[in-house]
Design an enzyme around this catalytic site. Structure first.
Site, PDB file in Angstrom:
ATOM      1  N   SER A  52       0.833  -1.191   0.000  1.00  0.00           N
ATOM      2  CA  SER A  52       0.000   0.000   0.000  1.00  0.00           C
ATOM      3  C   SER A  52       0.880   1.259   0.000  1.00  0.00           C
ATOM      4  CB  SER A  52      -0.945  -0.045   1.208  1.00  0.00           C
ATOM      5  OG  SER A  52      -1.891   0.976   1.169  1.00  0.00           O
ATOM      6  N   HIS A  92      -2.321  -1.221  -4.331  1.00  0.00           N
ATOM      7  CA  HIS A  92      -3.781  -1.228  -4.495  1.00  0.00           C
ATOM      8  C   HIS A  92      -4.296   0.206  -4.432  1.00  0.00           C
ATOM      9  CE1 HIS A  92      -4.492  -1.740   0.171  1.00  0.00           C
ATOM     10  NE2 HIS A  92      -3.851  -0.623  -0.127  1.00  0.00           N
TER      11      HIS A  92
END
Length: 208
Positions: free
Chosen positions: A106, A131
């Site tokens: 992330s 993501h």
């Protein structure tokens, strides 16, 4: 509640150095900071971001031309905290090399790929995950609508940052980040998130 991170920090070893004024004791992270090494470990949140930014600014003031090494092992965290670190990395004059050990997921992956070109590294068994941002909000319909608009803007901005540092097209980035996308070190290198995979210190020195 048991906090493994807090427990680990309570067990940080001390390093004793002999100086002209006698012995001085440093915790291991402070000693490594003297060598221009910063550790970004655990969830990215405001308190951690303040410490990382302060270390970056301090090391720049010490020597603006000398490289800073940032070792990353993070599951990600708060977007605004991560962007504070990202902006500081880009703002300072000192080049920042990034090294992924363990996991850069992330926001951790965004900071990994934001290192100086040619100096973005992963260790062989590191994992990288990218993501799109996620979040939740409760309240009046109009407020929920505003928050939805803001997270869409944030998603677009994060995609643009990945485009800038990986050389991928916006469409490629958007498609890859649509769901949790896990990569090995080799896959992250092929995708443009890192430049090198180093198995040893000697190998790193040869590429420096």
């Amino acid at each position: 509640m048991y906090d493994p991170m807090a427990t680990a920090m309570n067990l940080v070893p001390m390093v004793v150095e002999q100086t002209s004024r006698g012995e001085r004791a440093f915790d291991i992270f402070s000693r490594l900071l003297k060598e221009r090494i910063i550790f970004l470990t655990g969830p990215v949140e405001d308190g951690m971001a303040s410490l990382i930014c302060a270390q970056l600014l301090f090391l720049e003031s010490e020597n603006p031309k000398k490289e800073i090494a940032m070792y990353i092992n993070s599951p990600g965290g708060v977007v605004t905290a991560g962007l504070a670190i990202y902006d500081t990395m880009q703002y300072i004059k000192s080049p920042v090399s990034t090294v992924c050990m363990g996991m850069a997921a992330s926001m951790g992956s965004l900071l990994l790929q934001a290192g100086a070109p040619g100096h973005r590294i992963a260790l062989p068994n590191a994992r990288i995950m990218v993501h799109q941002p996620s979040g939740g909000f409760r309240g009046q319909a109009s407020d929920i609508e505003r928050h939805a608009e803001d997270i869409i803007k944030t998603k677009r901005r994060l995609n643009e940052i990945y485009v800038k540092h990986t050389g991928r097209t916006y469409e490629e980035v958007e498609k890859t980040l649509d769901r949790d996308h896990f990569m090995s070190a080799e896959e992250a290198k092929a995708w443009g998130l890192i430049d090198h995979i180093n198995e040893s210190r000697d190998e790193a020195d040869e590429k420096a």
